[in-house]
Design a protein around this motif. Sequence first.
Motif, short mmCIF file in Angstrom:
data_model
loop_
_atom_site.label_atom_id
_atom_site.label_comp_id
_atom_site.label_asym_id
_atom_site.label_seq_id
_atom_site.Cartn_x
_atom_site.Cartn_y
_atom_site.Cartn_z
N PHE A 66 15.00 -2.16 -8.38
CA PHE A 66 13.92 -2.56 -9.29
C PHE A 66 13.42 -1.38 -10.12
N ILE A 67 13.23 -0.23 -9.50
CA ILE A 67 12.72 0.94 -10.20
C ILE A 67 13.74 1.45 -11.20
N GLU A 68 15.01 1.48 -10.78
CA GLU A 68 16.07 1.94 -11.67
C GLU A 68 16.21 1.02 -12.87
N TRP A 69 16.05 -0.29 -12.65
CA TRP A 69 16.23 -1.27 -13.71
C TRP A 69 15.11 -1.20 -14.75
N LEU A 70 13.87 -1.04 -14.28
CA LEU A 70 12.72 -1.00 -15.19
C LEU A 70 12.48 0.38 -15.79
N GLY A 71 12.85 1.41 -15.07
CA GLY A 71 12.56 2.76 -15.51
C GLY A 71 11.32 3.32 -14.85
N GLN A 72 11.19 4.64 -14.85
CA GLN A 72 10.09 5.31 -14.16
C GLN A 72 8.72 4.92 -14.71
N GLU A 97 -4.01 -2.66 -5.56
CA GLU A 97 -5.39 -2.35 -5.18
C GLU A 97 -5.54 -2.07 -3.69
N ASP A 98 -4.66 -2.65 -2.88
CA ASP A 98 -4.76 -2.53 -1.43
C ASP A 98 -3.84 -1.41 -0.94
N PRO A 99 -4.38 -0.41 -0.20
CA PRO A 99 -3.52 0.66 0.33
C PRO A 99 -2.36 0.14 1.16
N SER A 100 -2.55 -1.00 1.83
CA SER A 100 -1.47 -1.56 2.65
C SER A 100 -0.27 -1.94 1.78
N ASP A 101 -0.53 -2.33 0.53
CA ASP A 101 0.57 -2.70 -0.36
C ASP A 101 1.47 -1.51 -0.67
N LEU A 102 0.86 -0.34 -0.83
CA LEU A 102 1.66 0.86 -1.09
C LEU A 102 2.50 1.23 0.12
N VAL A 103 1.93 1.06 1.30
CA VAL A 103 2.70 1.34 2.51
C VAL A 103 3.87 0.38 2.61
N ARG A 104 3.64 -0.88 2.22
CA ARG A 104 4.73 -1.86 2.24
C ARG A 104 5.84 -1.47 1.26
N THR A 105 5.44 -1.09 0.05
CA THR A 105 6.45 -0.76 -0.95
C THR A 105 7.28 0.45 -0.53
N SER A 106 6.66 1.41 0.13
CA SER A 106 7.41 2.59 0.55
C SER A 106 8.37 2.27 1.70
N ALA A 107 8.20 1.09 2.33
CA ALA A 107 9.09 0.69 3.42
C ALA A 107 10.28 -0.14 2.94
N SER A 166 12.77 0.62 0.68
CA SER A 166 14.03 1.37 0.64
C SER A 166 13.71 2.85 0.51
N SER A 167 14.73 3.67 0.68
CA SER A 167 14.52 5.11 0.56
C SER A 167 14.14 5.49 -0.87
N SER A 168 14.70 4.78 -1.87
CA SER A 168 14.37 5.11 -3.26
C SER A 168 12.91 4.74 -3.58
N TRP A 169 12.45 3.61 -3.03
CA TRP A 169 11.05 3.23 -3.24
C TRP A 169 10.11 4.21 -2.54
N ARG A 170 10.49 4.60 -1.35
CA ARG A 170 9.67 5.57 -0.62
C ARG A 170 9.58 6.88 -1.41
N HIS A 171 10.72 7.35 -1.91
CA HIS A 171 10.74 8.58 -2.69
C HIS A 171 9.85 8.43 -3.93
N SER A 188 10.94 -9.15 4.94
CA SER A 188 10.12 -9.96 4.03
C SER A 188 9.83 -9.20 2.74
N ILE A 189 9.67 -7.88 2.85
CA ILE A 189 9.46 -7.07 1.66
C ILE A 189 10.68 -7.12 0.76
N ARG A 190 11.86 -7.00 1.36
CA ARG A 190 13.08 -7.05 0.57
C ARG A 190 13.28 -8.42 -0.08
#
Length: 363
Positions: free
Chosen positions: A7-13, A24-34, A36-41, A332-334
């Motif tokens: 998703f990030i590669e397709w849309l761009g940085q 808005e929710d900190p839990s959402d950022l934790v979910r996104t970082s889980a 894939s490795s590219s999302w976490r990075h 579920s995130i994927r």
Amino acid sequence: MKGSRDFIEWLGQDMSLKIFMCLEDPSDLVRTSAVSSSWRHFVIANALCKKLCLRKFPEASSFARVVEIKNTAESVSTSRNDDSAKSACLEREHRVYASLSRVLTTSTVENCISGAICASSTDNYPEESIKNTLEPSDRVDHRASYWSSKGERNPSAGETLIYKLASNLCLITELHVHPFQAYFQFGFPIYSAKAVRFQIGHPRVPPKIESDERDELLDFQNFADEKFVWTYKSPEFPMVQDNCLQKFKLPEPVLCIGGVLKVELLGRTQTQEMDGLYYICINHVQVVGSPLSPAFDVEMIDERGKCTLKYHPGSICKSSTSEVESHRFIESIRTWEQIILNTFRGAGPMIIDDNDSDYEYLD
């Protein structure tokens, strides 16, 4: 997944960053970082947890640096090159700010006052000491329990009460003040202030007081107002001349850094019959919020309010989620990632089982 693109590669940085910053929710950022490795990075490299924390709690901009405390010693490596040191710093900030945001949004509320520091004046010390306002009852050991100012002829004269909070880091949502009704005087007068305002801050220099001297110094000017730095000032709240616990909710939750609260009592409403002077008397003061210790603490660096945020990861209770539940959560995130990709490609909708929802993992 055949033919799929990140998703990030397709849309761009730039576009990805704008989308992630809408969370808005900190839990959402934790979910996104889980996901894939590219999302976490991506989340870590762009300090998204820190940016979200600063957006929700601007007071956190006072943190000049963050430190993780492990086994009572700071984890510091001097053998790393610049790139690895920068990467380690970003990783540490991600962990610390993600944990801080989680604690700030999930902590239980309680009374955050731990002790009284001083009052701008006291009529009869120690019988009418500020320490009496720590007790909710107006009678203790068969005696009246309250703080009283000195008398004034000017009804606009104010007073201040200064308290120590339960932690150097507290999230405060509202404050309560109970005026005192003199049930032993004719007419049962209530010595309320006209209005109240609250300030939050820290000492300019940490006080050095022996425990046996502390009681003697309370209520006197050894702790003058100018010895504190006030970093937040609330709106002015009107008080009513009534014998009740009056509640004042702050416009937004405030992250108190430094552990000191000032209650400003503005104006006087009641004279004492025997001398005709105006007094303010307070039965009880409460601060409603969440102390962040022992997981978090601060060390002040300078008088401007800059400080070091200290994080003790071992102090935060870990959830008991099983490996199977964790696996379901990541899957579920994927699934949601695939929904987004399919939407952009114009593919047909995916059918999502209600059991795949990740709401159960929200704190």
